[in-house]
Write a protein that holds these residues in place. Structure first.
Motif, PDB file in Angstrom:
ATOM      1  N   LEU A  90      10.616 -17.015 -20.607  1.00  0.00           N
ATOM      2  CA  LEU A  90      10.903 -18.387 -21.233  1.00  0.00           C
ATOM      3  C   LEU A  90       9.610 -19.361 -20.905  1.00  0.00           C
ATOM      4  CD1 LEU A  90      13.205 -20.317 -22.432  1.00  0.00           C
ATOM      5  CD2 LEU A  90      13.883 -20.773 -20.068  1.00  0.00           C
ATOM      6  N   TYR A  91       9.160 -19.288 -19.986  1.00  0.00           N
ATOM      7  CA  TYR A  91       8.220 -20.347 -19.577  1.00  0.00           C
ATOM      8  C   TYR A  91       6.773 -20.031 -20.471  1.00  0.00           C
ATOM      9  CZ  TYR A  91       3.860 -21.580 -16.672  1.00  0.00           C
ATOM     10  OH  TYR A  91       2.701 -22.386 -16.352  1.00  0.00           O
ATOM     11  N   THR A  92       6.185 -18.659 -20.559  1.00  0.00           N
ATOM     12  CA  THR A  92       5.296 -18.207 -21.532  1.00  0.00           C
ATOM     13  C   THR A  92       5.865 -18.647 -22.837  1.00  0.00           C
ATOM     14  OG1 THR A  92       5.789 -15.999 -21.494  1.00  0.00           O
ATOM     15  CG2 THR A  92       4.136 -16.868 -19.825  1.00  0.00           C
ATOM     16  N   MET A  93       6.774 -18.369 -23.368  1.00  0.00           N
ATOM     17  CA  MET A  93       7.097 -18.461 -24.754  1.00  0.00           C
ATOM     18  C   MET A  93       7.135 -19.988 -25.057  1.00  0.00           C
ATOM     19  SD  MET A  93      11.054 -18.026 -26.330  1.00  0.00           S
ATOM     20  CE  MET A  93      11.649 -19.478 -25.763  1.00  0.00           C
ATOM     21  N   SER A  94       7.803 -20.848 -24.038  1.00  0.00           N
ATOM     22  CA  SER A  94       7.712 -22.508 -24.361  1.00  0.00           C
ATOM     23  C   SER A  94       6.267 -22.989 -24.230  1.00  0.00           C
ATOM     24  CB  SER A  94       8.311 -22.970 -23.248  1.00  0.00           C
ATOM     25  OG  SER A  94       9.750 -22.747 -22.984  1.00  0.00           O
ATOM     26  N   LEU A  95       5.348 -22.010 -23.722  1.00  0.00           N
ATOM     27  CA  LEU A  95       3.762 -22.602 -23.735  1.00  0.00           C
ATOM     28  C   LEU A  95       3.219 -22.454 -25.143  1.00  0.00           C
ATOM     29  CD1 LEU A  95       2.098 -20.836 -20.528  1.00  0.00           C
ATOM     30  CD2 LEU A  95       2.551 -23.257 -20.989  1.00  0.00           C
TER      31      LEU A  95
END
Length: 404
Positions: free
Chosen positions: A142-147
């Motif tokens: 979720l973190y890298t997707m949001s980046l």
């Protein structure tokens, strides 16, 4: 599946952490990547060379290099949640400084933004490891997707925002402070939760990891896709524009690369967390990047969307795993913070050189062939680093590793 206890009053639920992580991560890239679609205009107005203009992308990376290893200490002193809130305030300050119509303030504001973003880069993965160690794959994805959602939004909407609002490039960059304000409001609930921070035991000096081969493999796995991301973010619209593509379509191609990265950035950390060895997925990321860059080198305006899809898939895979692997190679939040800080210091040191080197090579050769060839070779290094970084071992102390 083992039974889970309901969270104690005031502690964080998975949903609360997920929302906070997504909102903060979304705002960690637009302050940097929104510059790229406007780089030609900035160069024309300010009279910058390609090398000087690339500093607008490189300055935040220099901040990452100099300050990443300080982030765990700030997190311990202030608490992770308060340190992240302070980092968002610093980014907002950087937006304000960058609005002042003078070249010195443009660079100063960019450096201030880099200072703020640094702490989010390091402390968000540590918060994930601390609060939900059994869900590191999901939350890191979720973190890298949001980046990448943030990066894609900045790449795809910056020029339309300027055209629609008829603002200058400084004010257009300032518009990206609006989602930052939303992210700051969304992070406020995290400050009320009671959590255990990185307080004890007293941490080891991160520099001890310089002697651990596994730490270097993890760092290279993070570094290669990061170098490629920032170099392409800085120069891809210009590369395609020099090849004859319109400015709007060149910016759209950068957005395609970032959008295609999103599902891979979400899925690959989840898949990686469910396997004991991650060699295969790390190598796949490098191979996809090598294919996309080779296609861009051979035919930049033919099948461009296909090359962007390959690059995006490779970037999403590599970046998602680059943030996930430190969590998978460590057993606790403190080690995660130290290994993340170490890998990000190495990664951003090389990434700071990437846009500068590409701009300098263009100034010297008056073309992009050499620069793209070097980037393709970096993707090959990512494949090689996959073998040691993907093994089922853990960082145990500053002297070595322990089998999983």
């Amino acid at each position: 599946m083992p039974a889970t206890r309901p969270p104690a009053p005031g502690r964080k639920t998975l949903g609360a952490v997920a929302i906070g992580v997504a909102l903060v991560a979304f705002n960690l890239r637009p302050p940097i990547t929104a510059v790229s679609p406007l780089l030609d205009r900035i160069q024309d107005q300010e009279g910058f060379s390609s090398t000087a203009a690339s500093l607008l992308v490189t300055l935040p990376l220099i901040c990452f290099v100099l300050l990443s290893t300080s982030a765990p200490a700030i997190g311990r002193r202030l608490g992770i949640e308060h340190a992240i809130s302070l980092s968002l305030l610093v980014v907002l300050l950087g937006f304000g400084v960058r609005l002042i119509p003078a070249t010195a303030f443009l660079f100063l504001g960019t450096a201030v933004i880099g200072l703020g973003v640094t702490f989010g880069n390091v402390l968000l993965p540590a918060a994930i490891k601390r609060d939900h160690p059994s869900r590191v794959g999901l939350l890191t994805g979720l973190y890298t997707m949001s980046l990448y959602v943030g990066a894609a939004a900045a790449a795809g909407f910056t020029l339309p925002l300027q055209h629609g609002t008829h603002l200058g490039w400084r004010a257009t960059l300032g518009l990206w402070a609006v989602p930052l304000l939303v992210g700051m409001l969304g992070w406020l609930p995290q400050l009320r939760a009671r959590t255990t921070d990185l307080a004890a035991p007293r941490p080891r000096a991160p520099r001890g990891l310089w002697r651990v081969p596994l730490a270097w493999a993890v760092a290279l796995s993070f570094a290669m896709p990061t170098v490629l991301f920032y170099t392409l973010s800085a120069w891809l619209p210009t590369i395609l524009g020099d090849a004859g593509m319109s400015d709007s379509r060149a910016g759209a191609m950068l957005s395609v690369a970032n959008l295609s990265a999103i599902p891979f950035a979400l899925a690959m950390p989840i898949l990686a967390s469910r396997t004991r060895r991650q060699v295969w997925c790390l190598a796949i990321g490098g191979a996809l990047l090598a294919l996309g860059l080779a296609g861009l080198l051979a035919a930049p305006t033919t099948l461009t969307a296909a090359w962007m899809l390959l690059c995006g898939a490779g970037l999403g895979t590599g970046t998602g795993l680059g943030y996930a692997i430190p969590l998978l190679r460590s057993r606790d939040a403190q080690t995660t913070a130290e290994l993340s800080a170490f890998s990000q210091t190495i990664g951003y040191l090389l990434s700071a050189l990437g846009p500068l080197a590409a701009g300098a090579l263009h100034d010297v050769t008056h073309g992009w062939t050499i620069a793209l060839t070097v980037l393709t070779l970096l993707a090959a290094i990512q494949i090689a680093a996959a073998v040691p970084a993907g093994q089922d071992t853990y960082i145990t102390d500053t002297r070595g590793t322990l089998p999983g």
